[in-house]
Design a protein around this motif. Structure first.
Motif, PDB file in Angstrom:
ATOM      1  N   THR A  11       0.825  -1.207   0.000  1.00  0.00           N
ATOM      2  CA  THR A  11       0.000   0.000   0.000  1.00  0.00           C
ATOM      3  C   THR A  11       0.859   1.256   0.000  1.00  0.00           C
ATOM      4  O   THR A  11       1.775   1.408   0.812  1.00  0.00           O
ATOM      5  CB  THR A  11      -0.928   0.019   1.239  1.00  0.00           C
ATOM      6  OG1 THR A  11      -1.710  -1.188   1.244  1.00  0.00           O
ATOM      7  CG2 THR A  11      -1.836   1.234   1.200  1.00  0.00           C
ATOM      8  N   GLY A  12       0.589   2.151  -0.935  1.00  0.00           N
ATOM      9  CA  GLY A  12       1.296   3.422  -1.008  1.00  0.00           C
ATOM     10  C   GLY A  12       2.672   3.359  -1.632  1.00  0.00           C
ATOM     11  O   GLY A  12       3.351   4.384  -1.726  1.00  0.00           O
ATOM     12  N   GLN A  13       3.081   2.170  -2.060  1.00  0.00           N
ATOM     13  CA  GLN A  13       4.416   2.032  -2.653  1.00  0.00           C
ATOM     14  C   GLN A  13       4.515   2.780  -3.987  1.00  0.00           C
ATOM     15  O   GLN A  13       5.488   3.473  -4.263  1.00  0.00           O
ATOM     16  CB  GLN A  13       4.732   0.558  -2.869  1.00  0.00           C
ATOM     17  CG  GLN A  13       6.143   0.273  -3.348  1.00  0.00           C
ATOM     18  CD  GLN A  13       7.173   0.543  -2.273  1.00  0.00           C
ATOM     19  OE1 GLN A  13       6.964   0.228  -1.118  1.00  0.00           O
ATOM     20  NE2 GLN A  13       8.274   1.169  -2.655  1.00  0.00           N
ATOM     21  N   ILE A  14       3.488   2.610  -4.799  1.00  0.00           N
ATOM     22  CA  ILE A  14       3.399   3.290  -6.091  1.00  0.00           C
ATOM     23  C   ILE A  14       2.031   3.956  -6.169  1.00  0.00           C
ATOM     24  O   ILE A  14       1.023   3.380  -5.753  1.00  0.00           O
ATOM     25  CB  ILE A  14       3.593   2.295  -7.249  1.00  0.00           C
ATOM     26  CG1 ILE A  14       5.042   1.776  -7.257  1.00  0.00           C
ATOM     27  CG2 ILE A  14       3.273   2.951  -8.594  1.00  0.00           C
ATOM     28  CD1 ILE A  14       5.302   0.715  -8.313  1.00  0.00           C
ATOM     29  N   ASP A  15       2.003   5.167  -6.695  1.00  0.00           N
ATOM     30  CA  ASP A  15       0.755   5.915  -6.818  1.00  0.00           C
ATOM     31  C   ASP A  15       0.084   5.507  -8.132  1.00  0.00           C
ATOM     32  O   ASP A  15       0.328   6.099  -9.190  1.00  0.00           O
ATOM     33  CB  ASP A  15       1.054   7.417  -6.811  1.00  0.00           C
ATOM     34  CG  ASP A  15      -0.167   8.225  -6.395  1.00  0.00           C
ATOM     35  OD1 ASP A  15      -1.268   7.663  -6.392  1.00  0.00           O
ATOM     36  OD2 ASP A  15      -0.001   9.419  -6.079  1.00  0.00           O
TER      37      ASP A  15
END
Length: 464
Positions: free
Chosen positions: A216-220
């Protein structure tokens, strides 16, 4: 025509699975409907992408088409309005510590498709160097009138390193930072022989996609998907390829070992009005009502081992010249038609071929990376062997892989029909193209979309 599309340009490092493939596998894992295109003829990349996403991949290398209009027509035919048409192409190569040479083919492709790109560079541990590299890429793209939507980094050590990259990039380039792929997710690249022998070797790619999806939140992902809808409308040439009469049946030999560009070929035959029946190499047989047999490009040594397990199909293919069957052997598997084929020049390495040529045989390799050169093939001046019915001025475009370069010239001087030229270096490479009975073969993989009228003319000869 509304075609959601996005180009991801990734920096590729030898020995590791390219990050663009990991991003594509993650989008597939996220449930995004994809239509996949590869912007360069790198056979290992195409095969990894296809297996990692478990779907067809189309090659859209600009060198393989006669004109920009033909490329746009192909894309309009292959793309879908209900999917994200994702094009993966190389970003470039490093020429100094802080300078990357942008891949001009990628910039040209973005311009031809009226689309911007997301850059996917390999992160330098020194954030200031990475930002200078991307500033140069941004300026080169801007000069080519191509927009860089954002930057997604690969091989980042930890969140702190990414924060520094994000800050430094923001000082240099007016493009978004979209996240990063951690360095610990790097995996060993897969060889072309492995990829054509057993599709299960691609499981690590699927696993990486699932892992990245769960971070989660690693890549937008939201802006990445939004960029895909930024350029929706696309002007596709208002013309169509007229179909051949009678809907002839084309039997296409299919297998893991004959899968290097086959998705372009299958779409081509359907587009020109042919019925297509896929014949599995291991269990299938050529149907008696097939007008044409098509053997796609692949790895000859792997295909032969598998074909020998299917005695009926083996005998059908071997006897095609004697039966005057119409067949096109496109690319690598044409090397199986000599007396022998070998992976080195040593006589002890020779393996028996179909033995329908009077010449010695084909030496392949020694490298099987799947890289090579785009080529143009034209008939020899003054005649010679007429392989395909080319009219004056007709040219074939295609791709000569590294393992087929030493095979040029077989079955012998004066028996080949085409002169082969490297489209990048503009240098002659040798002779190609042969015909035995009604079976025609090409040492290089011919891109059928570069010569639709030639292929239709050849198919019309059936039964004459």
């Amino acid at each position: 025509m509304d075609l959601p599309r996005l180009l991801i340009a990734d920096e590729r490092r030898e020995g590791t699975i390219p990050p663009g493939i990991v991003v594509a596998a993650t989008l597939k894992s996220l449930g995004v409907p994809l239509r996949l295109f590869c912007g360069c003829m790198d056979e290992s990349y195409i095969r990894m992408l296809s297996l990692g996403c478990d779907q067809e991949v189309f090659s859209i290398d600009p060198f393989q088409f006669r004109s920009e209009a033909d490329l746009r027509l192909f894309f309009g035919t292959a793309a879908r309005s209900d999917s994200l048409n994702l094009v993966l192409s190389p970003l470039g190569s490093m020429v100094s510590e802080d300078r990357m040479s942008l891949d001009r083919g990628t910039a040209d492709l973005a311009r031809m498709l009226d689309v911007g790109l997301v850059a996917l560079p390999h992160a330098n541990p020194v954030a200031s160097l990475s930002s200078r590299i991307m500033k140069g890429v941004y300026e080169d793209l801007k000069d080519g009138e191509v927009e860089m939507y954002g930057v997604l980094f690969s091989s980042v050590l930890n969140p702190r390193e990414y924060q520094l990259l994000e800050v430094e990039l923001g000082r240099m380039v007016p493009s978004m930072s979209l996240g990063y792929i951690p360095r610990y997710m790097e995996r060993r690249s897969l060889s072309l022989v492995e990829l054509c022998s057993d599709p299960r070797v691609a499981q690590p790619i699927k696993t990486l996609g699932h892992q990245l999806k769960g971070m989660t939140g690693q890549i937008d992902w939201e802006p990445i998907l939004a960029f895909g809808k930024r350029s929706m409308d696309m002007s596709v040439p208002d013309r169509r390829i007229e179909p051949v009469a009678g809907s002839p049946l084309v039997a296409v030999i299919t297998d893991h070992s004959t899968s290097l560009g086959v998705d372009n070929d299958l779409l081509f035959f359907r587009t020109i009005g042919c019925r297509v029946e896929q014949v599995p190499l291991l269990q299938g047989a050529i149907p008696p009502d097939a007008a044409v047999v098509y053997v796609p490009h692949g790895l000859p040594q792997v295909a032969m081992k598998r074909l020998q397990l299917n005695e009926k199909l083996y005998n059908q293919i071997k006897s095609m010249p004697a039966r005057r069957a119409f067949a096109l052997i496109n690319g690598g598997l044409s090397a199986l038609w000599g007396r022998w084929y070998a992976l080195s020049s040593e006589p002890r390495d020779r393996m028996p071929g179909f033995n329908v040529m009077e010449s010695e045989g084909f030496v392949l390799g020694p490298r099987f990376k799947g890289t090579g050169v785009p080529v143009e093939m034209v008939p020899f001046e003054g005649g010679g062997t007429k392989v395909l019915p080319l009219d004056e001025g007709d040219k074939l475009k295609g791709f000569l892989p590294d393992y087929m370069k030493s095979a040029l010239g077989v079955p012998g001087r004066g028996m080949c029909g085409w002169s082969v030229k490297d489209l990048v270096e503009k240098e002659p490479l040798g002779e190609a193209g042969w015909k035995i009975g009604e079976v025609v073969g090409s040492h290089a993989r011919v891109e059928l979309w570069s010569c639709p009228e030639v292929i239709k003319r050849w198919i019309r000869q059936v039964g004459r």
